[in-house]
Structure formats: structure tokens, C-alpha cells
Design a protein around this motif. Sequence first.
Motif, mmCIF file in Angstrom:
data_model
loop_
_atom_site.group_PDB
_atom_site.id
_atom_site.type_symbol
_atom_site.label_atom_id
_atom_site.label_comp_id
_atom_site.label_asym_id
_atom_site.label_seq_id
_atom_site.Cartn_x
_atom_site.Cartn_y
_atom_site.Cartn_z
ATOM 1 N N GLY A 35 -5.777 0.284 -5.674
ATOM 2 C CA GLY A 35 -5.011 -0.745 -5.898
ATOM 3 C C GLY A 35 -5.612 -1.837 -5.200
ATOM 4 O O GLY A 35 -6.344 -2.073 -4.429
ATOM 5 N N VAL A 36 -5.624 -3.203 -6.138
ATOM 6 C CA VAL A 36 -6.080 -4.451 -5.916
ATOM 7 C C VAL A 36 -4.754 -5.469 -5.861
ATOM 8 O O VAL A 36 -4.195 -5.527 -6.730
ATOM 9 C CB VAL A 36 -7.127 -4.763 -6.989
ATOM 10 C CG1 VAL A 36 -7.627 -6.210 -6.590
ATOM 11 C CG2 VAL A 36 -8.139 -3.925 -6.886
ATOM 12 N N VAL A 37 -4.796 -6.078 -4.602
ATOM 13 C CA VAL A 37 -3.938 -7.106 -4.523
ATOM 14 C C VAL A 37 -4.713 -8.551 -4.591
ATOM 15 O O VAL A 37 -5.529 -8.766 -3.741
ATOM 16 C CB VAL A 37 -2.979 -7.121 -3.096
ATOM 17 C CG1 VAL A 37 -2.007 -8.294 -3.091
ATOM 18 C CG2 VAL A 37 -2.203 -5.784 -2.886
ATOM 19 N N ARG B 253 0.885 -1.178 -0.091
ATOM 20 C CA ARG B 253 -0.078 -0.013 -0.023
ATOM 21 C C ARG B 253 0.889 1.319 0.075
ATOM 22 O O ARG B 253 0.573 2.271 -0.825
ATOM 23 C CB ARG B 253 -0.950 -0.025 1.355
ATOM 24 C CG ARG B 253 -1.634 1.233 1.400
ATOM 25 C CD ARG B 253 -2.604 1.353 2.512
ATOM 26 N NE ARG B 253 -1.723 1.304 3.820
ATOM 27 C CZ ARG B 253 -1.183 2.324 4.471
ATOM 28 N NH1 ARG B 253 -1.244 3.398 4.052
ATOM 29 N NH2 ARG B 253 -0.495 1.888 5.569
ATOM 30 N N LYS B 254 1.906 1.279 0.595
ATOM 31 C CA LYS B 254 2.740 2.365 0.800
ATOM 32 C C LYS B 254 3.437 2.596 -0.199
ATOM 33 O O LYS B 254 3.991 3.794 -0.635
ATOM 34 C CB LYS B 254 3.874 2.280 2.185
ATOM 35 C CG LYS B 254 2.860 2.382 3.510
ATOM 36 C CD LYS B 254 4.043 2.056 4.761
ATOM 37 C CE LYS B 254 3.238 1.962 5.916
ATOM 38 N NZ LYS B 254 4.065 1.605 7.143
ATOM 39 N N GLY B 255 3.628 1.602 -1.120
ATOM 40 C CA GLY B 255 4.394 1.785 -2.446
ATOM 41 C C GLY B 255 3.578 2.335 -3.555
ATOM 42 O O GLY B 255 3.767 2.589 -4.657
ATOM 43 N N LEU B 256 2.260 2.355 -3.208
ATOM 44 C CA LEU B 256 1.273 2.694 -4.463
ATOM 45 C C LEU B 256 0.927 4.095 -4.314
ATOM 46 O O LEU B 256 0.868 4.866 -3.115
ATOM 47 C CB LEU B 256 0.076 1.844 -4.304
ATOM 48 C CG LEU B 256 -0.011 0.502 -4.510
ATOM 49 C CD1 LEU B 256 -1.157 -0.209 -4.272
ATOM 50 C CD2 LEU B 256 0.519 0.217 -5.713
ATOM 51 N N ASP B 257 0.743 4.896 -5.658
ATOM 52 C CA ASP B 257 0.289 6.239 -5.402
ATOM 53 C C ASP B 257 -1.283 6.365 -5.733
ATOM 54 O O ASP B 257 -1.863 7.446 -6.009
ATOM 55 C CB ASP B 257 0.950 7.063 -6.554
ATOM 56 C CG ASP B 257 0.822 6.498 -7.799
ATOM 57 O OD1 ASP B 257 0.064 5.630 -7.987
ATOM 58 O OD2 ASP B 257 1.621 6.881 -8.768
#
Length: 711
Positions: free
Chosen positions: A374-376, A366-370
Motif C-alpha cells: 500500500g502507498v499513502v 496500515r492496519k486496515g490494509l490487507d
Amino acid sequence: MADRIRLALWWHMHQPCYRNGYDGTSVMPLTFIHATKDYYDMVRLAQMHGSVRTTFNLVPSLLDQIEGFAVPGSDLFLEVLLRPVEGLEEDDLTLLYDLLFIGSVRHQILPLRRYYQLYDRWNRRQAKEAVTGFFSHQELLDLQVLFLLAWTGTFFREEEPLIRELITRGMGFTQKDKTTLVDLLLSKIQEIVPAYRKAQESGAVEITSTPYYHPILPLLYDFNSARAVQRGLPLPVTCGSLAADAPTHVTRALERYERTFGSKCRGMWPSEGGVSLPALEIMAARGVAYAASDEEVLANSLGVPFPGFGGRRNELYRPWKIQTGSGEIAMFFRDRELSDLIGFTYQRMEASEAVGNFLGRLHAIRKGLDRDDGVVAVILDGENAWEHYPENGRPFLEGLYEALGSDPAIEMVTFSEALQSGNAGRLGDIVPGSWIGGRLSTWVGHSEKNRAWELVCRTRDTIEAALPGLDAAARENAMEQILIAEGSDWYWWFGDDHFTTLAARFDELFRLHLINAYRFAGIPIPLELLEPIKKGKVRGHVRAPFGIVEPVLDGLDTNYFEWLSAGVFNLDFEQGSMHRSDPVLRQLMYGFDEQCLYLRLDSADHFAEKAEGMTLAVELEGPVKAAFRFRVVRGEMETLDGDQRSAGVRGACDKIGEFALPLVTLGAEPGMEILLSFSLWRGSEPVEKAPLFSMVRIPVPEDYDLEYWIV
């Protein structure tokens, strides 16, 4: 940094068709035991927390078999099991003993004290001992009931007083106890499919499907698809196209889904994540909204390096749209590391620690997404891992669901809900592959796998030529057997990449399906279908020692002769019904002198470099229970304080790992058997175990005269 992230969790439930299509009997109990242990537990656990959203994939061949247990006398194993023990013949006993000890020793057999006693006796038997009379009638009756109890799930145990009472009693069971227990379990199995339908109708879960008999669609369409990432891979010869069967598997699966769940199926997990553009087109043409595969397939399709994605890893955390000739379909690609952690690693950690580790990794993503959409995608086997967890995985799953449901930065979604993220990418093409290394060679390429495909093709060509002369029932029944033989599981067990003690039975059942096609068509059965495909050697165990060994413990190949006489065991033979990529622990060599058992561990490359900074545990289950730990530091093997029996244990590590374990320390005497396994740890987190699901079994020699070893 994103404020929130979506987690889409997809549990895949699957068993191949174990039924003899000619007489309707099931010939292996694997669907039965997973039905009594796993399927009901999984859907109940998913409903315990209101905010939890999960997706389940139920393969049509599994649904058929679950519902088939409503027909009395349809299971050969249960038929034999239910007979009075006094009347069992040698063939009956052989069938039972092949199956009554399957399962996790640590988590299923050991907790039932009487079961472990019988298991230990069976494993100490000499090969020359007769099957008949090995156990007394009472011991065999106890063994049968304990096997059934070991394969009951936590909810069945909680909800059924009979199961609790039998577990408490522990031994001294009667024939009536056995028959009453089997009747109860068969009735409980009939609650499973309705429980999933009810869960979906309540909105708690989403249910998806898979092509009917779990075939690898890209291979049915074109065997050459396996060469997309492995040029030069050997392929079946004299084998026509099976492409006409691919749409049949998909269409029938969707029809089966609608009959069972009363709604249209939106998503499909292609068998083993096996995808290609033609395979996706078949699904898109029939209204399937989304499918999924592995992250390496995405990397190959994007043309970026794997692992790493060339700095584009965040591309993984979104759905992707693909335009086919029959319409658009969405694709998800699973996070391999998170999926494999649940499948292989967390079973060796405390539940709370494993849950914390999973959430920590999810937050790191999450912290690496802007972006907040986002879906994991976490996609894995939903049944085979749990016997290797304490309490069938329930403490871990309850803790995981509770933690995910209470974390404001994580939203659990079904895959249909994940499609609404609005952040889909677009792929112009997809490179054929699967969830195992982005390749298809797990199911084709080995001589055994290719021979199996050639038998299918020849059978199909023969039956197709005879179809005009057959009545409708004969045509349908014969072709059904061919569809079953196209399922992925048979090819999984052919070759050397996976291990099961039931390999010969899978081989026999595969050929039986093809034999039945000839029977239904009234055509003479070819002699080649009577010949086993698998070879006779024991998988994993390559050779026994043929002399004493005298290694120099320096972690190097010091001289040609030091391990020349050693036995060899391929540790990554046993991938079982699950699989992980690039194991460190590849091969074990072992041997004795009069004082010590010597072990050598090999990796694919330099052992110390692969294991640097990790802790290696050598774990013994017999004759004594012990664990010896070594830390790999700068090419040296540092012995850690551990088990009180560790006096005299030595190790060294460089190109290889070498160890000396004194026999007196192991409690090992001539004629006994040493049971051990290996695991690698990074801090408190397990990284790898070998063998994956069982133990290496090493007989202690009774005579150290060199002539004793010559075979």
C-alpha cells in the motif's frame, strides 16, 4: 493487517511570475522571501536522515525567478529597499509599508522585539496619519533589516555569522548592515537550485515539474470541464479556446527541467492537482510517467460517495493507471486528511505530539490494509505553511523524518519508487477536478474570475490575428505574456474565496501581463485593461457596526433586532494561499455596548452540532494577550477554567455561538483595537483556526452615541 506501508511525501514549491515582462523587473518580493526562508531549509532537512525519501515539485516559473536574482537591479522591491531611507519618497514608502509587515506575527515578528514594537505602532496608527514621517529614519532602517531577518531560514541563520550577529543586536542598524545583508541573501539564493540538483543526483530526493506558468490545464483545454461536478456553473462568455496553449506549458516545462537537472522528468504535479483526460493525454504524449490529484477526484472517477468511498477507501492507497489516446499514465491521489494536517493543523501542536499523531494515523491506515504494498500519498504546499510553525517548521520536520526513518513498518519512497508496487488499479476515465473539493470553481465561475479569462481570450485573439505581421521577437514576447496570464494564481485571488492584503497588486500585475502583450505587438492597449477587476471593499470585513447591540446570550436567533446593528466578518474569506474544505467557523458578527464586546459565531449549518464535543478558544493578541476557552457539550457552552482574566466572560451555544467579553477584561479602551482569532480543538488536537493566517481587527468605539455609528 499489512506488516508495512509505503509513504510517498511530495512537497510542492511554487510562485507565479512576478516579473514585468516588458522591463524585466520583479514587482513583488514573495519569491525572494520564500527563497531566503523556505527552499534551502526544505532540501537540507530532507537530506539530514539517510533513510528519508521525499519528492519535491519545482515549478518552472519559480526556477526562472530564483535564478533571476543573479541579475543585479532586477527586483523593484529590493531596489527601493536598498535606497538610503533619507531619500525615500511617498510612493516608495507606500510600497514598503504594504510589504514590510507581511508574515506571521507570532512566529516571525514577535520573536524580534524591536520588529514587534514597530509593527504594533503601525497597526495603531490612525487612517488620517501621513505615511511620510510616520517612522524616523532609524526606525525605518531597523524595520527594513528586521523584515529581512524575519524571512531567513534556520540553516541560513546557523551558517551565516552576519545573520546571527544582526539578530542578536536587534536594532540600531546601518545602511551598510542592510546592503551587506541583502548581498549575502542574494548570494545564498544562488545555492538553492544546485542544492536540489545535487540532492537528486545523490538519490536522496526526486524532483518533478508542473506545466510552465502553473495553468489549470483542464480549463485551458475546455472551460466546460468545470461543469463536470458543478452543473450550471457560470463560465466566461465570448471566450475562444485556449487549448493550443496547454501542450506548450507542458513541453516547455519538461525542456526547462532537463536543462536544469540534467535528466528526464518522470513526474508532474498538475497545477493545483487540476486533471482531466485531455490534460493527462498531453502529459502522457510527452513521456510523463505519473501525475497526481486529490482523493475526491478519485472518488468521483470511481463513482463512489465522498467522503467514505462507499467502503472502498483502501482503493486510495495504490497507484492507478489510465489509458489515454497517447499512451498510459499513472495517477496518485493524495490522502487529504494527512496532507491537510501538516498544512493547517500541526502548526498549533507541540512538534512531538504532532509527529506522534501523524504516525498513529499512518499505522491506522496500515492496519486496515490487507497487503504490504500500500502507498499513502501525502501531497501539499512546501513553502506557505512554515511561517505558522515555530522555528519555520524545523522541529516538526526533523521529528517527523526521524520517526518515519526509524519505524520498521513504514518505508518512505519517492513517487517513481511507489510505481514499482505492482498493485496499480485501472481507471477507464477521470472526472475533471482539483485538490480543492474535487472542483475547478476556485479558478472559474465567479464574475471576477470569468472577466479575467475573457480579457485573456480577447487579448490572445487580438495578438494571434496580428502575428503574421510581427517579427519573431515580438511574436515570442507577446505570446509569452499570455502564457503567464493563464497561470492559476491570478484567478485564485479573484473572487471572494481567498484573501490577501496584496489582492490589488495581483490584479494590477495580471493586467500588466496582458498590457505588455499589446506593447510587444505594437497594438494600442484597450481601456478595459486599465480598469481593476477586483472591487474595492476590504475582504473578510463585510461591514462595520452601525449601532450598539443587546444580544440575549442563549445561542439562538432570539429576535430580529439583537444582532441587527452588528458588524460582520466572513471568517472563511481568508483562506490565503492555502485552503481547507468545509470550515466550521464561517462568519463572525460583533458589536458593543458600554461594558462588553459581543461576538456571534455562525457555521454553515447548526453551530453546536458541527462543534459538538470540541473546545472553542477565543484568542486575543491585543490590547492584552489572553485566551478564553469554552467546551461545546450537548448544545451548551461550558466555560473552562483558563486565563486569569476570564472573570465575567460568558458564552452560549445552540444554533449559533454567542459570547460576551467585558472590555475591562480585554484591557480595551476607546480608540484601541482588539485583535482576536478563534480555534476549535478536539482534545489536545487543533481542528480549525479562523481567520487562517491573521487576526480579526475590531476598533473600540470612542463614542457610544448612536449618531456616531451611522455611516
